[in-house]
Design an enzyme around this catalytic site. Structure first.
Site, short mmCIF file in Angstrom:
data_model
loop_
_atom_site.label_atom_id
_atom_site.label_comp_id
_atom_site.label_asym_id
_atom_site.label_seq_id
_atom_site.Cartn_x
_atom_site.Cartn_y
_atom_site.Cartn_z
CG ASP A 29 1.37 62.14 -10.04
OD1 ASP A 29 2.32 61.93 -9.70
OD2 ASP A 29 1.01 62.53 -11.33
CB ILE A 30 -1.32 66.38 -11.90
CG1 ILE A 30 -2.38 67.41 -12.40
CG2 ILE A 30 -0.20 66.46 -12.89
CD1 ILE A 30 -2.10 68.93 -12.50
CG ASN A 86 11.44 58.33 -10.76
OD1 ASN A 86 11.59 57.14 -10.69
ND2 ASN A 86 10.03 58.71 -11.08
CB VAL A 95 9.03 67.67 -9.63
CG1 VAL A 95 8.69 68.72 -8.55
CG2 VAL A 95 7.76 67.75 -10.50
CG HIS A 99 8.18 63.34 -5.95
ND1 HIS A 99 9.23 64.44 -6.52
CD2 HIS A 99 8.20 62.73 -7.03
CE1 HIS A 99 9.66 64.01 -7.79
NE2 HIS A 99 8.92 63.12 -8.10
CG MET A 100 7.60 57.12 -1.54
SD MET A 100 7.94 56.62 -0.06
CE MET A 100 9.72 56.35 0.03
CG HIS A 101 6.14 58.59 -7.84
ND1 HIS A 101 5.28 59.14 -8.80
CD2 HIS A 101 7.30 59.13 -8.03
CE1 HIS A 101 6.07 60.17 -9.67
NE2 HIS A 101 7.14 59.97 -9.08
P1 AMP Z 1 8.87 62.44 -10.98
O1 AMP Z 1 8.99 62.24 -12.57
O2 AMP Z 1 9.21 61.28 -10.26
O3 AMP Z 1 9.82 63.54 -10.85
O4 AMP Z 1 7.40 62.99 -10.77
C1 AMP Z 1 6.86 63.91 -10.77
C2 AMP Z 1 5.31 63.61 -10.57
O5 AMP Z 1 4.84 64.98 -10.31
C3 AMP Z 1 4.70 63.25 -12.01
O6 AMP Z 1 4.12 61.99 -11.76
C4 AMP Z 1 3.72 64.25 -12.00
O7 AMP Z 1 2.42 63.89 -12.75
C5 AMP Z 1 3.53 64.95 -10.84
N1 AMP Z 1 2.86 66.39 -11.04
C6 AMP Z 1 3.60 67.43 -11.77
N2 AMP Z 1 2.99 68.61 -11.49
C7 AMP Z 1 1.94 68.28 -10.42
C8 AMP Z 1 0.83 68.84 -9.88
N3 AMP Z 1 0.76 70.43 -10.15
N4 AMP Z 1 -0.09 68.27 -8.99
C9 AMP Z 1 0.30 67.12 -8.78
N5 AMP Z 1 1.42 66.34 -9.51
C10 AMP Z 1 2.23 66.79 -10.12
#
Ligand code: AMP
Ligand code: ZN
Length: 113
Positions: A29-30, A86, A95, A99-101
């Site tokens: 995660d960024i 989420n 996003v 995705h699974m955190h």
């Molecule tokens: P969510 O809020 O559950 O949709 O999580 C989206 C996640 O994507 C967040 O934790 C962001 O930090 C992560 N994210 C957004 N852009 C990028 C990227 N380019 N590379 C890696 N992670 C990202």
């Protein structure tokens, strides 16, 4: 398709990829919220949890399987970790490609904020 995570899958934008196979991709995660914070995504675009169909069930099952595999490989499976998905605005989804955190390396509180 204008999807950030599809662009990562297609190598159109860079990411720190930690695992890849035919069905799933995992990358850091960024904006990490824990000492280890990775995202595990299906390579097939599915916008939200609400959009999962019958044909996706085995693919979606690969997300927790891959998260557990990564936690074991990185040495924090036994101490424990948090996985989160989420959904939509109230869930905090930003996003729109499921995705699974996978977060580890610290103690998490419950209930989630
Ligand atoms: P969510 O809020 O559950 O949709 O999580 C989206 C996640 O994507 C967040 O934790 C962001 O930090 C992560 N994210 C957004 N852009 C990028 C990227 N380019 N590379 C890696 N992670 C990202
Ligand atoms: Zn996508």
């Amino acid at each position: 398709m204008d999807c950030l995570f599809c662009k990562i899958i297609n190598r159109e934008i860079p990411a720190d990829i930690v695992y890849e196979d035919d069905e799933v991709l995992a990358f850091k995660d960024i904006d990490p919220q824990a000492p280890t914070h990775m995202l595990v995504i299906p390579k097939r675009h599915i916008a939200t949890l609400n959009d999962i169909e019958e044909r996706d069930l085995s693919l979606v099952g690969r997300l927790p399987q891959t998260a557990a595999k990564l936690a074991k490989e990185q040495g924090f499976a036994d101490e424990g970790y948090r996985v989160v998905m989420n959904c939509n605005e109230n869930g905090g989804q930003t996003v729109y490609h499921i995705h699974m955190h996978l977060m580890g390396g610290r103690r998490f509180t419950w209930p989630a904020g």
